[in-house]
Design a protein around this motif. Sequence first.
Motif, mmCIF file in Angstrom:
data_model
loop_
_atom_site.group_PDB
_atom_site.id
_atom_site.type_symbol
_atom_site.label_atom_id
_atom_site.label_comp_id
_atom_site.label_asym_id
_atom_site.label_seq_id
_atom_site.Cartn_x
_atom_site.Cartn_y
_atom_site.Cartn_z
ATOM 1 N N LYS A 4 0.840 -1.205 0.000
ATOM 2 C CA LYS A 4 0.000 0.000 0.000
ATOM 3 C C LYS A 4 0.865 1.241 0.000
ATOM 4 O O LYS A 4 0.639 2.177 -0.767
ATOM 5 C CB LYS A 4 -0.861 0.010 1.273
ATOM 6 C CG LYS A 4 -2.148 -0.740 1.185
ATOM 7 C CD LYS A 4 -2.912 -0.471 2.485
ATOM 8 C CE LYS A 4 -3.978 -1.515 2.704
ATOM 9 N NZ LYS A 4 -4.599 -1.372 4.020
ATOM 10 N N ARG A 7 2.515 1.839 -3.326
ATOM 11 C CA ARG A 7 1.588 2.309 -4.375
ATOM 12 C C ARG A 7 1.149 3.742 -4.107
ATOM 13 O O ARG A 7 1.029 4.558 -5.026
ATOM 14 C CB ARG A 7 0.378 1.386 -4.437
ATOM 15 C CG ARG A 7 0.668 0.105 -5.197
ATOM 16 C CD ARG A 7 -0.497 -0.840 -5.192
ATOM 17 N NE ARG A 7 -1.660 -0.301 -5.887
ATOM 18 C CZ ARG A 7 -2.887 -0.757 -5.715
ATOM 19 N NH1 ARG A 7 -3.109 -1.741 -4.874
ATOM 20 N NH2 ARG A 7 -3.891 -0.246 -6.380
ATOM 21 N N THR A 214 -7.310 4.815 8.748
ATOM 22 C CA THR A 214 -8.062 3.548 8.783
ATOM 23 C C THR A 214 -7.444 2.522 7.850
ATOM 24 O O THR A 214 -7.781 1.351 7.901
ATOM 25 C CB THR A 214 -9.524 3.750 8.376
ATOM 26 O OG1 THR A 214 -9.554 4.153 7.002
ATOM 27 C CG2 THR A 214 -10.209 4.791 9.218
ATOM 28 N N LEU B 13 -12.296 1.583 14.697
ATOM 29 C CA LEU B 13 -11.392 1.579 13.545
ATOM 30 C C LEU B 13 -9.921 1.520 13.942
ATOM 31 O O LEU B 13 -9.046 1.685 13.109
ATOM 32 C CB LEU B 13 -11.628 2.829 12.705
ATOM 33 C CG LEU B 13 -12.959 2.877 11.982
ATOM 34 C CD1 LEU B 13 -13.266 4.275 11.527
ATOM 35 C CD2 LEU B 13 -12.953 1.926 10.815
ATOM 36 N N TYR B 32 -5.247 -4.404 10.338
ATOM 37 C CA TYR B 32 -5.292 -3.671 9.068
ATOM 38 C C TYR B 32 -5.945 -4.460 7.946
ATOM 39 O O TYR B 32 -6.597 -3.873 7.082
ATOM 40 C CB TYR B 32 -3.893 -3.196 8.675
ATOM 41 C CG TYR B 32 -3.510 -1.979 9.470
ATOM 42 C CD1 TYR B 32 -4.123 -0.761 9.216
ATOM 43 C CD2 TYR B 32 -2.605 -2.049 10.507
ATOM 44 C CE1 TYR B 32 -3.832 0.360 9.956
ATOM 45 C CE2 TYR B 32 -2.298 -0.939 11.257
ATOM 46 C CZ TYR B 32 -2.917 0.263 10.977
ATOM 47 O OH TYR B 32 -2.628 1.377 11.721
ATOM 48 N N LEU B 35 -9.536 -4.058 8.528
ATOM 49 C CA LEU B 35 -9.930 -2.672 8.267
ATOM 50 C C LEU B 35 -10.234 -2.452 6.786
ATOM 51 O O LEU B 35 -11.025 -1.583 6.439
ATOM 52 C CB LEU B 35 -8.820 -1.715 8.711
ATOM 53 C CG LEU B 35 -8.834 -1.320 10.185
ATOM 54 C CD1 LEU B 35 -7.591 -0.547 10.523
ATOM 55 C CD2 LEU B 35 -10.058 -0.498 10.515
ATOM 56 N N ASP B 36 -9.600 -3.247 5.912
ATOM 57 C CA ASP B 36 -9.878 -3.116 4.483
ATOM 58 C C ASP B 36 -11.312 -3.482 4.151
ATOM 59 O O ASP B 36 -11.815 -3.149 3.078
ATOM 60 C CB ASP B 36 -8.918 -4.007 3.675
ATOM 61 C CG ASP B 36 -7.508 -3.461 3.716
ATOM 62 O OD1 ASP B 36 -7.350 -2.302 4.147
ATOM 63 O OD2 ASP B 36 -6.585 -4.185 3.321
ATOM 64 N N ILE B 62 -6.384 2.638 -3.085
ATOM 65 C CA ILE B 62 -5.128 1.966 -2.735
ATOM 66 C C ILE B 62 -5.078 1.728 -1.228
ATOM 67 O O ILE B 62 -4.629 0.694 -0.747
ATOM 68 C CB ILE B 62 -3.922 2.810 -3.183
ATOM 69 C CG1 ILE B 62 -3.829 2.838 -4.698
ATOM 70 C CG2 ILE B 62 -2.631 2.260 -2.608
ATOM 71 C CD1 ILE B 62 -2.815 3.805 -5.235
ATOM 72 N N LEU B 63 -5.578 2.686 -0.496
ATOM 73 C CA LEU B 63 -5.602 2.600 0.961
ATOM 74 C C LEU B 63 -6.343 1.360 1.426
ATOM 75 O O LEU B 63 -6.034 0.776 2.464
ATOM 76 C CB LEU B 63 -6.277 3.841 1.514
ATOM 77 C CG LEU B 63 -5.892 4.291 2.891
ATOM 78 C CD1 LEU B 63 -4.443 4.659 2.914
ATOM 79 C CD2 LEU B 63 -6.734 5.495 3.270
ATOM 80 N N LYS B 64 -7.352 0.957 0.644
ATOM 81 C CA LYS B 64 -8.135 -0.225 1.010
ATOM 82 C C LYS B 64 -7.709 -1.443 0.199
ATOM 83 O O LYS B 64 -8.491 -2.383 0.011
ATOM 84 C CB LYS B 64 -9.627 0.053 0.805
ATOM 85 C CG LYS B 64 -10.164 1.135 1.732
ATOM 86 C CD LYS B 64 -10.123 0.685 3.178
ATOM 87 C CE LYS B 64 -10.585 1.793 4.091
ATOM 88 N NZ LYS B 64 -10.392 1.479 5.503
ATOM 89 N N ASN B 65 -6.487 -1.372 -0.348
ATOM 90 C CA ASN B 65 -5.912 -2.522 -1.036
ATOM 91 C C ASN B 65 -6.673 -2.954 -2.275
ATOM 92 O O ASN B 65 -6.785 -4.141 -2.570
ATOM 93 C CB ASN B 65 -5.788 -3.700 -0.071
ATOM 94 C CG ASN B 65 -4.393 -4.269 -0.110
ATOM 95 O OD1 ASN B 65 -3.582 -3.861 -0.951
ATOM 96 N ND2 ASN B 65 -4.113 -5.184 0.788
ATOM 97 N N MET B 66 -7.211 -2.025 -3.031
ATOM 98 C CA MET B 66 -7.895 -2.389 -4.280
ATOM 99 C C MET B 66 -6.910 -2.257 -5.427
ATOM 100 O O MET B 66 -6.015 -1.420 -5.391
ATOM 101 C CB MET B 66 -9.067 -1.437 -4.537
ATOM 102 C CG MET B 66 -10.153 -1.506 -3.492
ATOM 103 S SD MET B 66 -11.277 -0.131 -3.679
ATOM 104 C CE MET B 66 -12.324 -0.705 -4.985
ATOM 105 N N HIS B 111 -14.927 0.208 -1.687
ATOM 106 C CA HIS B 111 -14.241 -1.072 -1.646
ATOM 107 C C HIS B 111 -15.178 -2.210 -1.229
ATOM 108 O O HIS B 111 -14.707 -3.241 -0.768
ATOM 109 C CB HIS B 111 -13.039 -0.984 -0.719
ATOM 110 C CG HIS B 111 -13.365 -0.430 0.626
ATOM 111 N ND1 HIS B 111 -13.669 0.892 0.828
ATOM 112 C CD2 HIS B 111 -13.447 -1.003 1.840
ATOM 113 C CE1 HIS B 111 -13.919 1.109 2.101
ATOM 114 N NE2 HIS B 111 -13.800 -0.038 2.744
#
Lengths: 717, 263
Positions: A4, A7, A214, B13, B32, B35-36, B62-66, B111
Amino acid sequence: MKNKLYRLAVLGIEQTLKMKFFIILNILMLVSIVGVVNFGSVKQIIALNTGDNVNKNILKIMVADDTARFTKLIQDGKIKDVEIIDYSEGGIKEGNALIEIKYDETNIINVKITSNEYIKDEQYFNIQTIINKIRTDIFSEKYEISLSETQQLNNDVKIERVVLTLNYSDYIKYQGVVTVIAFIMYMLFIFIAATISSTIGMEKISKTTEYMLTGISEKAYLWYNILQVNIVFVIQMILSGIYYLIANVINSILIIKFLGGNVTKIEDMVNLSLDPILFKIIILTIFQTVICVLILSIIQAIMTSKVNNMTDISNSSMLVIMIVIFVCFVCPNIINVSETVNIFVKIISCLPILSIVMIPKLILLHQISNIGIIIAVVVNIATLFILSIFGARWFKKGLLDSGNSRKADKRKKDEIYDMNKTKFKEIIFKISIAMLMYFVISNVLGIIGIVLKGTFDFGANFDNAISIIIWILSILPSYLYLKPLTEKNRIVKNKTSIKMSIDWIFMGLLVVTGIQFIISILTNENSNFDITKLIGADFTSIIGITLFIIQIAILPAIFEELLFRKAMLTVLSKYGNLVSILITSTCFALMHQNITQGVFAFFMGIILGFITIKTKSVIPAIIIHFLNNFTAAISIIALQINNTTITYISTIIIIIVLLISGIILFKNILKNKIIFKFEKTEFKINNILSCILTQYIVIITLLLYVILTIYMEIILF
Amino acid sequence: MEHGKSTLFRCILNIIPKDKGEALLDNNPINYSILDRIGYLIEEGSLTPEYTVYNQFCTFGILKNMSDNEIIESLLYWLKKFDMLEYLNMKIKNISKGNRQKLQFIVSVLHNPTLLILDEPFSGLDPISVDELKSVILELKKDGRTIVFSSHQMEHVELICDDILLLDKGNMILYGDLNEIKNSYNKKKISVVGKIDIEKLNNENIFKIVNDKFDTYEIYVNGSSNVTSVLDSIKLFDVQNINISNLSLEDIFMDKAGIKYEE
């Protein structure tokens, strides 16, 4: 998480590279670098093509010619537009050229033309023709062949041309590098500080950070921001390097095509041989720059995380820039070039951020060993490591705290309701401003006074008069500044009787003398204190003695009492008698700016403050202060003029006075104990301390006084 | 007024550490990777004004791993749903507050989360947009997502929620199934239009009378069995309209909070 982070960083960099301002900045940079590098060449090309400058048409040459053939030919007028001047040691100036001609066996003739700029083609060809002619002459003389035959045999003479557009010999070799690096560093820090604070601040204000947290940890978020900005900067640096190369390529093309010169190689352009010291400096500087930038970035990020609006963001980046400028300008001056550095400087030089400017200088001076360098490097890395762990926590704390957390609210409320505390804080602030005023004015005027005394030599009386004026001028502003406050909080006018006041004066004198006696016993052997070092006087004339008494006894008694016992004490007494007495005595002690007088002044301040509060009038304090200083003055005068009679008489008077005082004190202790009692106030000690120690101005004032006191102690005694 | 709802969400969270207790999702403690699978709508908006919508959603995706493709597909789907496709390349600072709130909602559902935390989703929206968003939220609810929803407007809560938790200055004052709470709450409300002399209406079962508007009275009755006796006493006056209802959630809240304040 690492995926993450990677990226996100790539995305952030891509976005920056796409930004309009970045592209415009780069275009501007390319144009300006190409322009600056090629400016000289283009100017010459234009001058060459137009040829409008008449003066420049005549080439002034210096000739180093063994047989003087060349000079003779020129004097015969064979070469146009050339004038011979004498060879000067000052180097080759603009519009001049040096022609060196050597004759030898093999090549017959060697010619080297050195000039600051490119010589015009026509002039060059003229010179070349002449030299060809000389060569042919020599050749024909040597081998006895006819001129026409030799001309067929030989080609043109090869002439070596040296163009000195840049004069590196004037550079101080290392200092140049250090300066350039320092300049680049400032730019780098300003750029990075501003960018980091703007990105983090914007995200914090728009609450993006909360959402970011988060998805990734606070540490990752911190590094994401820092790396993003730093990588963009590195890209920008590489691009600038490329622009510089492009500019140089264009320049060399211009020179070869239009000016007919040989291109100097890059190694010659930057005429630096890498010796071990320079190599060490460069490597260390690069390494420390990286660490220093990262440390400052973290500090910047933490500071920005605490802000709540755009103004504070710019303020926080200002602060970091100030740190950098301070470090870069002030810290190198700690090192004295002519002396061996002490351990203190060595320890400072190991600290992060400071080491970046101090270590290279120490290496240059050969004052630091390899172990020292290694320690500095280790300290740097350790700091970065610790900061990245703890910094992330503070960073997160700051990010989530939007400024209206309950604790802050409660504190604010307390302060609003506790009006006493707020007012007290305000008064402390004003007092420290008054002290600061005294400090600044007295020292500035003191320096002016020293200058005046040095320039006009009118004797000791004149000097004393100046000192008196300076003293009044420095203490008066503080008094006038504090005076308006006293009218608001005037003590109830309920003065004690005159008889009681006289009692107090006698008792005060006794205690003050007692304290002086004790202090003189305690410090007698160690102290070199001598008041005449501070205040000199002409003890032979009556005017001199009068001025001395005015200076020592009368003025301090009146003005110091007015300032400390009247203004300060009256203002403070609302918040507790003990507190007000302690604060005024501390100020009184600090004002003397040396330790021996200061300690005595502190205790005397306590006694005088107590008496002022008891009698509700400043006059007894003035009288005690005057009498105390007066006896001291008399004893000094007696000592200076070697008159023992005065000493005897004054001693007898003092003893009588003290005896009376003793009786009065004893009487009061026995009969009238109640007069020594103190009214208590509810103002708490922790409130007082927090009010005093939480104000920057107070601490700064205290520090200034302490530093000056120590300095005076070292210089004078 | 801070009642601790945002703090509660932050605790769930993992943004701030919990003093005690734990937060579990499907019996897993929240880390984490979990959390996604959680979507979060922040009350005051988490969009950076300088970014374009596309860039902003790339960051949050990206923050949520997509993956990049998932981000674009999901973003287009949701923008189409709210009829906001033309905003794709606009800067967020140029978008109106209502539309920004919708974008904020899209951030939280981008997401495809299993748990959705919505902090005041309807703030700054016009009535039409409120309806639109409400229907989307109900759709998601039908789809089987867990939704944690906070609001000051009790009618929204009544419409959307199954279980409720009332917080007052950080203390829990009510928790449980909404219908059960309403049923177990043994009080009735009688709305009366007409002229009533409050001082003469003297019934021990009435615990509160509210007279906000002229000629309109809201009479709160202790115990549903006592309604008839109260009605009898009301009938003595000149009354035009009588309406008997259960207490709304708002009334319950006022009741509960009111008692607490009196204490």
